[in-house]
Motif scaffolding. Structure first.
Motif, mmCIF file in Angstrom:
data_model
loop_
_atom_site.group_PDB
_atom_site.id
_atom_site.type_symbol
_atom_site.label_atom_id
_atom_site.label_comp_id
_atom_site.label_asym_id
_atom_site.label_seq_id
_atom_site.Cartn_x
_atom_site.Cartn_y
_atom_site.Cartn_z
ATOM 1 N N GLN A 1 0.831 -1.211 0.000
ATOM 2 C CA GLN A 1 0.000 0.000 0.000
ATOM 3 C C GLN A 1 0.861 1.255 0.000
ATOM 4 O OE1 GLN A 1 -2.751 -0.276 3.263
ATOM 5 N NE2 GLN A 1 -3.773 -2.100 2.444
ATOM 6 N N VAL A 2 1.920 1.257 0.804
ATOM 7 C CA VAL A 2 2.794 2.431 0.872
ATOM 8 C C VAL A 2 3.547 2.622 -0.437
ATOM 9 C CG1 VAL A 2 4.816 3.441 2.000
ATOM 10 C CG2 VAL A 2 3.054 2.308 3.371
ATOM 11 N N LEU A 3 4.153 1.565 -0.938
ATOM 12 C CA LEU A 3 4.996 1.698 -2.124
ATOM 13 C C LEU A 3 4.181 1.991 -3.380
ATOM 14 C CD1 LEU A 3 7.658 -1.112 -1.571
ATOM 15 C CD2 LEU A 3 7.781 1.321 -0.995
ATOM 16 N N GLN A 4 3.014 1.382 -3.490
ATOM 17 C CA GLN A 4 2.177 1.663 -4.655
ATOM 18 C C GLN A 4 1.691 3.102 -4.664
ATOM 19 O OE1 GLN A 4 -0.696 -1.463 -4.183
ATOM 20 N NE2 GLN A 4 0.499 -2.957 -5.343
ATOM 21 N N GLY B 1 4.451 3.280 -10.783
ATOM 22 C CA GLY B 1 5.273 3.024 -11.959
ATOM 23 C C GLY B 1 6.461 2.137 -11.701
ATOM 24 N N ILE B 2 6.772 1.892 -10.418
ATOM 25 C CA ILE B 2 7.873 0.996 -10.075
ATOM 26 C C ILE B 2 7.297 -0.401 -9.842
ATOM 27 C CG2 ILE B 2 9.731 0.511 -8.455
ATOM 28 C CD1 ILE B 2 10.165 3.041 -10.096
ATOM 29 N N GLY B 3 7.893 -1.417 -10.469
ATOM 30 C CA GLY B 3 7.427 -2.787 -10.288
ATOM 31 C C GLY B 3 7.646 -3.268 -8.868
ATOM 32 N N ILE B 4 6.947 -4.323 -8.494
ATOM 33 C CA ILE B 4 7.079 -4.887 -7.150
ATOM 34 C C ILE B 4 7.075 -6.408 -7.241
ATOM 35 C CG2 ILE B 4 6.040 -5.119 -4.865
ATOM 36 C CD1 ILE B 4 4.790 -2.388 -5.184
ATOM 37 N N ILE B 5 8.074 -7.020 -6.632
ATOM 38 C CA ILE B 5 8.123 -8.468 -6.448
ATOM 39 C C ILE B 5 8.164 -8.723 -4.945
ATOM 40 C CG2 ILE B 5 9.416 -10.598 -6.815
ATOM 41 C CD1 ILE B 5 8.244 -9.537 -9.364
ATOM 42 N N ALA B 6 7.165 -9.442 -4.438
ATOM 43 C CA ALA B 6 7.063 -9.686 -3.003
ATOM 44 C C ALA B 6 6.978 -11.187 -2.742
ATOM 45 C CB ALA B 6 5.832 -8.979 -2.432
ATOM 46 N N ALA C 1 7.836 -7.437 -12.263
ATOM 47 C CA ALA C 1 8.973 -6.526 -12.350
ATOM 48 C C ALA C 1 8.622 -5.321 -13.206
ATOM 49 C CB ALA C 1 10.184 -7.252 -12.935
ATOM 50 N N GLY C 2 9.229 -4.188 -12.900
ATOM 51 C CA GLY C 2 9.037 -2.990 -13.692
ATOM 52 C C GLY C 2 10.023 -2.935 -14.844
ATOM 53 N N GLN D 1 12.010 -0.378 -15.563
ATOM 54 C CA GLN D 1 13.238 0.311 -15.184
ATOM 55 C C GLN D 1 13.727 -0.063 -13.789
ATOM 56 O OE1 GLN D 1 12.343 4.451 -15.669
ATOM 57 N NE2 GLN D 1 12.170 4.316 -17.884
ATOM 58 N N ALA D 2 12.797 -0.355 -12.883
ATOM 59 C CA ALA D 2 13.195 -0.676 -11.515
ATOM 60 C C ALA D 2 12.089 -1.478 -10.844
ATOM 61 C CB ALA D 2 13.474 0.600 -10.715
ATOM 62 N N THR D 3 12.487 -2.244 -9.825
ATOM 63 C CA THR D 3 11.547 -3.119 -9.131
ATOM 64 C C THR D 3 11.863 -3.150 -7.642
ATOM 65 O OG1 THR D 3 11.367 -4.552 -11.088
ATOM 66 C CG2 THR D 3 10.664 -5.487 -8.972
ATOM 67 N N TRP D 4 10.821 -2.996 -6.828
ATOM 68 C CA TRP D 4 10.967 -3.235 -5.394
ATOM 69 C C TRP D 4 11.009 -4.739 -5.148
ATOM 70 C CZ3 TRP D 4 12.298 0.606 -2.372
ATOM 71 C CH2 TRP D 4 11.871 1.910 -2.635
ATOM 72 N N CYS D 5 11.886 -5.164 -4.261
ATOM 73 C CA CYS D 5 12.036 -6.574 -3.897
ATOM 74 C C CYS D 5 11.805 -6.671 -2.392
ATOM 75 C CB CYS D 5 13.419 -7.070 -4.284
ATOM 76 S SG CYS D 5 13.627 -8.853 -4.248
ATOM 77 N N ILE D 6 10.745 -7.379 -1.980
ATOM 78 C CA ILE D 6 10.219 -7.251 -0.619
ATOM 79 C C ILE D 6 10.167 -8.585 0.109
ATOM 80 C CG2 ILE D 6 8.155 -6.652 0.707
ATOM 81 C CD1 ILE D 6 7.430 -4.818 -1.697
ATOM 82 N N ASP D 7 10.656 -8.600 1.333
ATOM 83 C CA ASP D 7 10.408 -9.700 2.263
ATOM 84 C C ASP D 7 9.765 -9.090 3.512
ATOM 85 O OD1 ASP D 7 10.319 -11.899 3.899
ATOM 86 O OD2 ASP D 7 12.369 -12.544 3.513
ATOM 87 N N PRO D 8 8.465 -9.303 3.709
ATOM 88 C CA PRO D 8 7.784 -8.653 4.831
ATOM 89 C C PRO D 8 8.183 -9.205 6.191
ATOM 90 C CG PRO D 8 6.324 -10.224 3.788
ATOM 91 C CD PRO D 8 7.561 -10.148 2.924
#
Length: 278
Positions: free
Chosen positions: A59-62, A67-72, A79-80, A82-89
């Motif tokens: 929710q925060v990152l979106q 426009g930045i991809g997210i892999i959780a 993946a985005g 140009q760039a992707t967030w990579c998350i381990d909660p």
């Protein structure tokens, strides 16, 4: 035009997301017996704490970084360009579910090959740019910006100055889910046991890397992890003057989960110690 991915806004978004997730984890930690726990595969657990913490991060990152991809870890993602967030909660789920106060939230931003995060030359390869690892039990926030620096609760940190492998304290992680590489891992572990000052295994890869970045450990290695386990820690170690690489030396960062990290002085010796058994 590529956004300025190394900006304070992106780092602040990751820090805000990490705090939001940690608040949920600590709330659930008070009522562990009430958690609904599922088994993804052998020794690989997930609870509603993981899932709710991940949703808080998303929710925060979106909202903050459209426009930045997210892999959780739990929800997957995409993946985005140009760039992707990579998350381990929740890195260290087994510790968390057992009441062992050693786990963390891990968030990293990976810039992809060809992107221009600084507005200058395109990156030749995928590069972790931002790393945030938050340990809610110690209230320790590790942050890093690629090529700029690493910090613990706002104070600059550096890898240790230990010069010899024989004087080093190392961290590692034992095979726990995939045992196919056990025959490669155990000889290196035996060598490390005999050729260093000691080896520790605490069960949270992101914190092993963060502790290497701030000099508590001189080095660390592990096999069979996932990209989100090591992404933020890679930024931390590199920004703190250390070395963090793929054990097979095939990828630009250890996204395969075969990772070796250390201060710059023992990097070659540690790499040889472990990789000769691969």
């Amino acid at each position: 035009m590529t956004p300025h991915l190394l900006s304070a806004d992106y780092l602040d978004a990751a820090v805000t997301a990490a705090h939001a997730a940690a608040a949920i984890l600590q709330s659930h930690a008070l009522h562990r017996s009430d958690l609904i726990i599922d088994t993804k595969q052998r020794n690989d657990l997930v609870s509603q704490a993981d899932r709710e913490a991940e949703q808080a991060i998303l929710q925060v990152l979106q909202a903050r970084t459209p426009g930045i991809g997210i892999i959780a870890e739990e929800s997957g993602g995409q993946a985005g360009s140009q760039a992707t967030w990579c998350i381990d909660p929740l890195d260290g789920t087994t510790n968390f579910l057992s009441g062992i106060p050693h786990y963390a939230v891990s968030i990293a931003l990976i810039a992809h090959a060809g992107s221009q995060p600084d507005g200058q030359a395109p990156l030749p390869q995928d590069t972790p740019l931002i790393g945030v690892v938050y340990d809610p039990n110690r209230e320790e926030l590790f942050t890093a910006l690629h090529g700029i620096g690493a910090w613990l609760n706002g104070r600059r940190i550096y890898c240790s100055d230990t010069r010899l492998l024989a004087d080093s304290v190392l961290a590692t992680g034992f095979p726990f889910r995939d045992f196919s590489f056990e025959s490669q891992y155990m000889p290196g572990f035996t060598d490390a046991m005999h050729q260093t000052r000691g080896v520790r295994r605490l069960g949270a890869a992101s914190l092993d890397l963060a502790w290497t970045a701030c000099g508590r450990y001189d080095g660390y290695w592990e096999m069979g992890l996932a990209p989100w386990d090591v992404a933020a820690g890679t930024v931390l170690v590199r920004a703190a003057g250390g070395v963090c690489e793929d054990l097979h030396h095939q990828a630009p960062w250890p996204d395969s989960g075969y990772v070796v990290a250390s201060n710059a002085h023992i990097a070659t010796a540690l790499d040889i110690l472990i990789s000769r058994h691969l």
